[in-house]
Design an enzyme around this catalytic site. Structure first.
Site, PDB file in Angstrom:
ATOM      1  N   ARG A 106       0.829  -1.216   0.000  1.00 53.14           N
ATOM      2  CA  ARG A 106       0.000   0.000   0.000  1.00 53.14           C
ATOM      3  C   ARG A 106       0.859   1.260   0.000  1.00 53.14           C
ATOM      4  O   ARG A 106       0.524   2.254  -0.660  1.00 53.14           O
ATOM      5  CB  ARG A 106      -0.909  -0.036   1.232  1.00 53.14           C
ATOM      6  CG  ARG A 106      -1.895   1.100   1.344  1.00 53.14           C
ATOM      7  CD  ARG A 106      -2.899   0.827   2.452  1.00 53.14           C
ATOM      8  NE  ARG A 106      -3.651   2.021   2.786  1.00 53.14           N
ATOM      9  CZ  ARG A 106      -3.689   2.596   3.976  1.00 53.14           C
ATOM     10  NH1 ARG A 106      -3.007   2.051   4.985  1.00 53.14           N
ATOM     11  NH2 ARG A 106      -4.396   3.681   4.178  1.00 53.14           N
ATOM     12  N   HIS A 110       0.376   4.065  -2.886  1.00 58.05           N
ATOM     13  CA  HIS A 110      -0.165   5.386  -2.589  1.00 58.05           C
ATOM     14  C   HIS A 110       0.812   6.496  -2.911  1.00 58.05           C
ATOM     15  O   HIS A 110       0.394   7.636  -3.160  1.00 58.05           O
ATOM     16  CB  HIS A 110      -0.614   5.442  -1.133  1.00 58.05           C
ATOM     17  CG  HIS A 110      -1.920   4.759  -0.895  1.00 58.05           C
ATOM     18  ND1 HIS A 110      -2.858   5.211   0.006  1.00 58.05           N
ATOM     19  CD2 HIS A 110      -2.456   3.638  -1.451  1.00 58.05           C
ATOM     20  CE1 HIS A 110      -3.911   4.406   0.002  1.00 58.05           C
ATOM     21  NE2 HIS A 110      -3.683   3.435  -0.865  1.00 58.05           N
TER      22      HIS A 110
END
Length: 424
Positions: A106, A110
């Site tokens: 993640r 991101h």
């Protein structure tokens, strides 16, 4: 931490003004000598200890008396290849001890996922530039909990200062997928870091989990990055790893039978039963809808409701090899979005030799043992052959002629010997 991210960013960026020439593509500034440098969560990229080519001018304003010092600082490649390789091994150890595969995936996503293909200028276009290390971006709602990821990898950044944050985020993300039994990601490195929180993108560029029209929302977000329907579905398959926690994203249950005992920190709701194994079970579980303890977000369900998305989701549910192939390509593409590379062609750290495939050197249908493959390859290379360099045609012709002569001689002399002994 003794000093917050915002304080660190303010101290470093208020006392330093950087003037870069147009040709300069690196943001490698030395933070080790600054009176405001931090051992944790530095907001300046890396010190410059390896060979350099050109330079930029750095003006540093003294924080007390206000006088300015002008000095020339070398401009280097954004990251050092040897340190990248070593850092990858340290990340593997971190993954095996902390079970942090999902949050590292993640983190890389991101940082890269803020890219806007309609904006040409760097770093305004967003993307993989290390801006996620600043509090200004960490405070975005979609990034809730990612400070924990930053804390996990900061010791690795401290150990290997000649790696940009942008590269470290993407290295950690790709390594996490590979170490979870996922596909090998064809990565390159050399991403340049932004140097100040003012260079962070505005909030709202990352996808939401529960928008009013999930399929349209996914397309709005990912098309802005230059990705297509196949890549949207393939990348969604990374939800085979990890859990959602209501205290971070507002989604999921506090715990389920699959998460109440960990591994790692217990709790949350996972998309799959084995949420630390990268496979195609995400697609299979959504399709079958067989377990209420497994999470299905509105954007997950849309993959089997939208006709275009469904074509790929159905394919990946049935064909794990196709999913791995498409995912690896999409992940690599995502990791490069918006990045400025120094050197421009990037840095490759995985130069593994081509895998030996017995079918290239034999026509039999039966699979050879590993020991036989090694023997064949060794003998083949000993006489000048290789996977990329076949032997000259006349060499094979000579071998065939020699074999033919041996067979002929064997037949003639072998037949005579049999006649000689037939009378005994």
């Amino acid at each position: 931490m003794a000093v917050s991210l915002s304080a660190a960013s303010h101290l470093l960026c208020s006392s330093t003004r950087v003037s870069l020439s147009p040709a300069v593509t690196s943001s490698s500034l030395s933070s080790s000598s600054s009176p405001h440098s931090l051992s944790s969560l530095r907001s300046v990229a890396s010190s410059s200890l390896f060979p350099c080519t050109t330079s930029f001018v750095l003006q540093r304003k003294h924080p007390i008396n206000g006088t300015s010092t002008r000095m020339v600082s070398p401009k280097c490649a954004a990251s050092d290849a040897a340190q990248l390789r070593s850092a990858k091994e340290d990340i593997k150890v971190l993954l095996r001890t902390k079970f942090c595969h999902p949050i590292l995936v993640r983190l890389g996503w991101h940082d890269a996922g803020t890219f806007n293909k309609s904006i040409e200028e760097w770093p305004q276009r967003g993307g993989a530039n290390g801006s996620l290390r600043f509090e200004a971006e960490l405070k975005h709602a979609a990034n809730a909990g990612l400070l924990n990821a930053l804390k996990l990898i900061q010791p690795i950044k401290d150990k290997y200062p000649n790696i940009s944050y942008a590269d470290l985020f993407q290295l950690a993300s790709a390594t996490a997928v590979e170490e979870a039994a996922g596909p090998e990601i064809p990565m390159k490195y050399g991403r340049v870091d932004v140097v100040a929180p003012e260079q962070c993108p505005e909030e709202g560029r990352l996808p939401d989990a529960g928008p009013p029209s999930p399929a349209d929302h996914l397309r709005d977000v990912f098309y802005r990055m230059g990705l297509d329907d196949k890549e949207i579905v393939a990348l969604s398959g990374a939800h085979t790893l990890g859990r959602a926690r209501p205290d971070r994203s507002g989604w999921g249950k506090p715990e389920t039978k699959y998460t109440k005992t960990g591994p790692g920190e217990a709790g949350g709701q996972s998309w799959t039963v084995k949420w630390l194994k990268f496979d195609n079970s995400y697609f299979k579980d959504i399709k079958e809808k067989r377990d209420e303890d497994l999470l299905v977000l509105p954007t997950d369900a849309a993959l089997f409701e939208d006709p275009s998305f469904k074509n790929y989701a159905e394919k990946y549910a049935e064909d794990p090899a196709a999913f791995f192939k498409d995912y690896a390509e999409a992940h690599a593409k995502l990791s490069n979005l918006g990045a400025k590379f120094d050197p421009p062609e990037g840095i490759i750290i995985d130069n593994a030799p081509e895998k030996f495939v017995a079918a290239k050197y034999s026509t039999g249908k039966k699979e050879l043992s590993d020991s036989m493959k090694k023997k064949i390859r060794a003998e083949y290379e000993a006489i000048g052959g290789s996977p990329d360099k076949p032997l000259p045609t006349n060499y094979f012709l000579n071998i065939i002629i020699a074999i033919g002569v041996l067979v002929l001689l064997s037949t003639l002399f072998g037949g005579n010997n049999n006649s000689d002994f037939s009378g005994f």
